[in-house]
Design an enzyme around this catalytic site. Structure first.
Site, PDB file in Angstrom:
ATOM      1  N   ASN A 139      30.257  11.983  66.632  1.00 50.63           N
ATOM      2  CA  ASN A 139      30.003  10.560  66.771  1.00 50.63           C
ATOM      3  C   ASN A 139      28.983  10.116  65.716  1.00 50.63           C
ATOM      4  OD1 ASN A 139      29.941   7.926  67.998  1.00 50.63           O
ATOM      5  ND2 ASN A 139      30.497   8.904  69.934  1.00 50.63           N
TER       6      ASN A 139
ATOM      7  N   HIS B  23      10.130  25.607  57.666  1.00 54.53           N
ATOM      8  CA  HIS B  23       9.036  25.623  56.701  1.00 54.53           C
ATOM      9  C   HIS B  23       7.953  26.555  57.217  1.00 54.53           C
ATOM     10  CE1 HIS B  23      10.775  22.335  54.411  1.00 54.53           C
ATOM     11  NE2 HIS B  23      11.109  21.813  55.579  1.00 54.53           N
TER      12      HIS B  23
ATOM     13  N   ALA C 109      22.239  16.279  76.822  1.00 54.66           N
ATOM     14  CA  ALA C 109      21.654  15.265  75.945  1.00 54.66           C
ATOM     15  C   ALA C 109      20.154  15.450  75.797  1.00 54.66           C
ATOM     16  CB  ALA C 109      21.960  13.880  76.495  1.00 54.66           C
TER      17      ALA C 109
ATOM     18  N   LYS D 189      17.332  25.460  77.749  1.00 54.17           N
ATOM     19  CA  LYS D 189      17.501  26.679  78.551  1.00 54.17           C
ATOM     20  C   LYS D 189      18.769  26.571  79.384  1.00 54.17           C
ATOM     21  CE  LYS D 189      12.622  27.665  78.842  1.00 54.17           C
ATOM     22  NZ  LYS D 189      11.436  27.778  79.644  1.00 54.17           N
TER      23      LYS D 189
ATOM     24  N   ARG E 126      22.955  26.696  84.338  1.00 56.73           N
ATOM     25  CA  ARG E 126      23.983  27.279  85.207  1.00 56.73           C
ATOM     26  C   ARG E 126      25.180  27.708  84.392  1.00 56.73           C
ATOM     27  NH1 ARG E 126      28.125  23.547  86.396  1.00 56.73           N
ATOM     28  NH2 ARG E 126      27.616  21.396  85.876  1.00 56.73           N
TER      29      ARG E 126
END
Length: 196
Positions: free
Chosen positions: A82, A112, A157, A177, A180
């Site tokens: 998108n 960096h 998101a 993380k 499930r």
């Protein structure tokens, strides 16, 4: 001519005329791509094929799209991104088949140095990113250097993915993380449009 960037070690990334010239060429291509009518799929495809290292069938990059080199990006079949995808592709960025990327996502192979003297001298590191098949990356997510995301995985998101994520999971957060595993129950998560 393609710039040969070392992977996983410090190199002179900034203040390097060879790399700057390659990036300049790619930015010109990105700028031209982003000026196209967003519905001109035929011209978009031609331009993407001239820019990317490898591109499968049915590939859509919704403008605007920006990258650094282009030729370090490989995209499988049925890829969709998108608006506002950014890929800093100093190292290879590989997308499998059936990958969906929501708006405002960033994939960056660049790191960096923490040491300020190394950083101000223009040293950096490039680490590849690999995205498996059937992956969905949620809106506003950032995928950092050296990360692998496994097949069938969903990244929620707003996530910042700092470490690799396995196959068949939902993962979210800062840092991202696993929350499930994906199960057969997902097929019944939403009603079908033709159910009464």
């Amino acid at each position: 001519m393609k710039a040969k960037i070392p992977v996983n070690c410090l190199f002179q990334g900034c203040y390097n005329p060879e790399y700057e010239e390659e990036i300049k060429k790619c930015k010109d291509k990105c700028f031209a791509y982003n000026q196209l009518n967003p519905n001109d799929r035929e011209t978009q495809e031609k331009m993407l094929r001239s820019m990317l290292g490898k591109m499968g069938k049915e590939v859509i990059f919704t403008p605007p799209f920006w990258c650094d080199y282009g030729y370090n990006i490989s995209v499988g079949d049925y890829f969709y991104s998108n608006h506002n995808l950014i890929i800093t592709d100093g190292a290879e960025v590989t997308f499998g088949d059936n990958v969906f990327i929501a708006p405002n996502c960033c994939f960056t192979t660049a790191e960096h140095p923490i040491d300020p003297e190394q950083r101000k001298s223009g040293l950096e590191i490039a680490k590849p990113i690999t995205i498996g098949n059937n992956v969905w990356i949620g809106a506003g997510s950032t995928i950092l250097a050296g990360v692998n995301i496994g097949d069938n995985t969903v990244i929620g998101a707003g996530s910042v993915v700092t470490k690799s994520i396995p196959d068949n999971v939902v993962a979210v957060g800062i840092p991202c993380k696993v929350v499930r595993k994906i199960t057969q129950e997902e097929k019944y998560r939403y009603p079908m449009y033709n159910e009464k």
